[in-house]
Design a protein around this motif. Structure first.
Motif, mmCIF file in Angstrom:
data_model
loop_
_atom_site.group_PDB
_atom_site.id
_atom_site.type_symbol
_atom_site.label_atom_id
_atom_site.label_comp_id
_atom_site.label_asym_id
_atom_site.label_seq_id
_atom_site.Cartn_x
_atom_site.Cartn_y
_atom_site.Cartn_z
ATOM 1 N N LEU A 16 0.828 -1.209 0.000
ATOM 2 C CA LEU A 16 0.000 0.000 0.000
ATOM 3 C C LEU A 16 0.863 1.260 0.000
ATOM 4 C CD1 LEU A 16 -2.850 -0.905 2.517
ATOM 5 C CD2 LEU A 16 -3.105 -0.438 0.072
ATOM 6 N N ASP A 17 1.926 1.252 0.813
ATOM 7 C CA ASP A 17 2.829 2.398 0.830
ATOM 8 C C ASP A 17 3.501 2.593 -0.528
ATOM 9 O OD1 ASP A 17 2.516 3.458 3.409
ATOM 10 O OD2 ASP A 17 3.937 2.035 4.280
ATOM 11 N N ALA A 18 3.941 1.515 -1.149
ATOM 12 C CA ALA A 18 4.585 1.604 -2.462
ATOM 13 C C ALA A 18 3.613 2.168 -3.495
ATOM 14 C CB ALA A 18 5.106 0.239 -2.899
ATOM 15 N N LEU A 19 2.366 1.749 -3.423
ATOM 16 C CA LEU A 19 1.344 2.262 -4.336
ATOM 17 C C LEU A 19 1.134 3.758 -4.120
ATOM 18 C CD1 LEU A 19 -0.783 1.520 -6.488
ATOM 19 C CD2 LEU A 19 -2.364 1.074 -4.615
ATOM 20 N N LEU A 20 1.059 4.169 -2.869
ATOM 21 C CA LEU A 20 0.875 5.583 -2.544
ATOM 22 C C LEU A 20 2.056 6.424 -3.026
ATOM 23 C CD1 LEU A 20 -0.662 7.857 -1.043
ATOM 24 C CD2 LEU A 20 0.654 7.223 0.972
ATOM 25 N N VAL A 21 3.263 5.990 -2.708
ATOM 26 C CA VAL A 21 4.461 6.723 -3.124
ATOM 27 C C VAL A 21 4.536 6.772 -4.651
ATOM 28 C CG1 VAL A 21 6.996 6.685 -3.143
ATOM 29 C CG2 VAL A 21 5.761 6.266 -1.020
ATOM 30 N N GLY A 22 4.246 5.651 -5.293
ATOM 31 C CA GLY A 22 4.266 5.607 -6.755
ATOM 32 C C GLY A 22 3.262 6.557 -7.381
ATOM 33 N N MET A 23 2.069 6.633 -6.782
ATOM 34 C CA MET A 23 1.048 7.540 -7.317
ATOM 35 C C MET A 23 1.466 8.999 -7.154
ATOM 36 S SD MET A 23 -2.533 5.544 -6.307
ATOM 37 C CE MET A 23 -2.996 6.872 -5.297
ATOM 38 N N VAL A 24 2.011 9.343 -6.011
ATOM 39 C CA VAL A 24 2.441 10.728 -5.771
ATOM 40 C C VAL A 24 3.574 11.100 -6.714
ATOM 41 C CG1 VAL A 24 3.544 12.275 -4.094
ATOM 42 C CG2 VAL A 24 1.638 10.808 -3.383
ATOM 43 N N ILE A 25 4.572 10.251 -6.807
ATOM 44 C CA ILE A 25 5.711 10.551 -7.685
ATOM 45 C C ILE A 25 5.276 10.536 -9.147
ATOM 46 C CG2 ILE A 25 7.954 9.700 -8.495
ATOM 47 C CD1 ILE A 25 8.483 8.896 -5.546
ATOM 48 N N GLY A 26 4.409 9.603 -9.510
ATOM 49 C CA GLY A 26 3.879 9.563 -10.873
ATOM 50 C C GLY A 26 3.131 10.836 -11.224
ATOM 51 N N GLY A 48 12.211 10.727 -2.991
ATOM 52 C CA GLY A 48 10.835 10.643 -2.483
ATOM 53 C C GLY A 48 10.626 9.412 -1.622
ATOM 54 N N GLY A 49 11.128 8.275 -2.072
ATOM 55 C CA GLY A 49 11.002 7.042 -1.292
ATOM 56 C C GLY A 49 11.738 7.123 0.030
#
Length: 140
Positions: A16-26, A48-49
């Motif tokens: 879930l955290d990876a998805l959130l970070v990926g969405m923000v950075i994306g 960012g990570g």
């Protein structure tokens, strides 16, 4: 150590955290119309990570967004809150170890969480931490 969190809840939080970070950075990459293969984008992803996985738990009682949603958090072995130094050891130093072993240490860590009674992985052993369902002391 009390109320130790196991493999599946920790994996769910990490995903879930990876998805959130990926969405923000994306979103940042999209808004600034960056080339997704550029070095700048890779630096933004890396920084960012690190900021998310190191700073957030260090300043928010061991929680990331997903860990808070799933009611688990990172604590020191004595049950106290993690700090910046602890989180750098846990995330940055062990990230280097995981990279240098080409991911083999990650697989070993997953087995450690699944099979060890204390549910501690390599990053927990190095940083002196564990993941628990216990709330911060002042929240009780």
């Amino acid at each position: 150590m009390s109320n130790v969190a196991g493999f599946w809840i920790r994996l769910g939080a990490r995903l879930l955290d990876a998805l959130l970070v990926g969405m923000v950075i994306g979103t940042i990459v999209f808004l600034f119309q960056m080339n997704t293969e550029s070095q700048t984008t890779q630096v933004i992803e890396g920084v960012g990570g690190i900021l998310y996985y190191v700073l957030l738990p260090a300043f928010v009682y061991g929680y990331t967004v997903a860990k808070r949603l799933l009611n688990i958090r990172i604590v020191k072995m004595d049950g106290s809150d993690v700090g910046l130094g602890t989180m750098v050891l846990r995330e940055v130093l062990t990230g280097l170890i995981y990279g240098l072993t080409f991911g083999i240490a990650i697989i070993i860590s997953m087995f450690m969480i699944g099979l060890r009674k204390d549910k501690r992985a390599i990053h927990d052993l190095i940083a002196g931490t564990y993941v628990t369902y216990d709330k911060p002391q002042h929240w009780k």
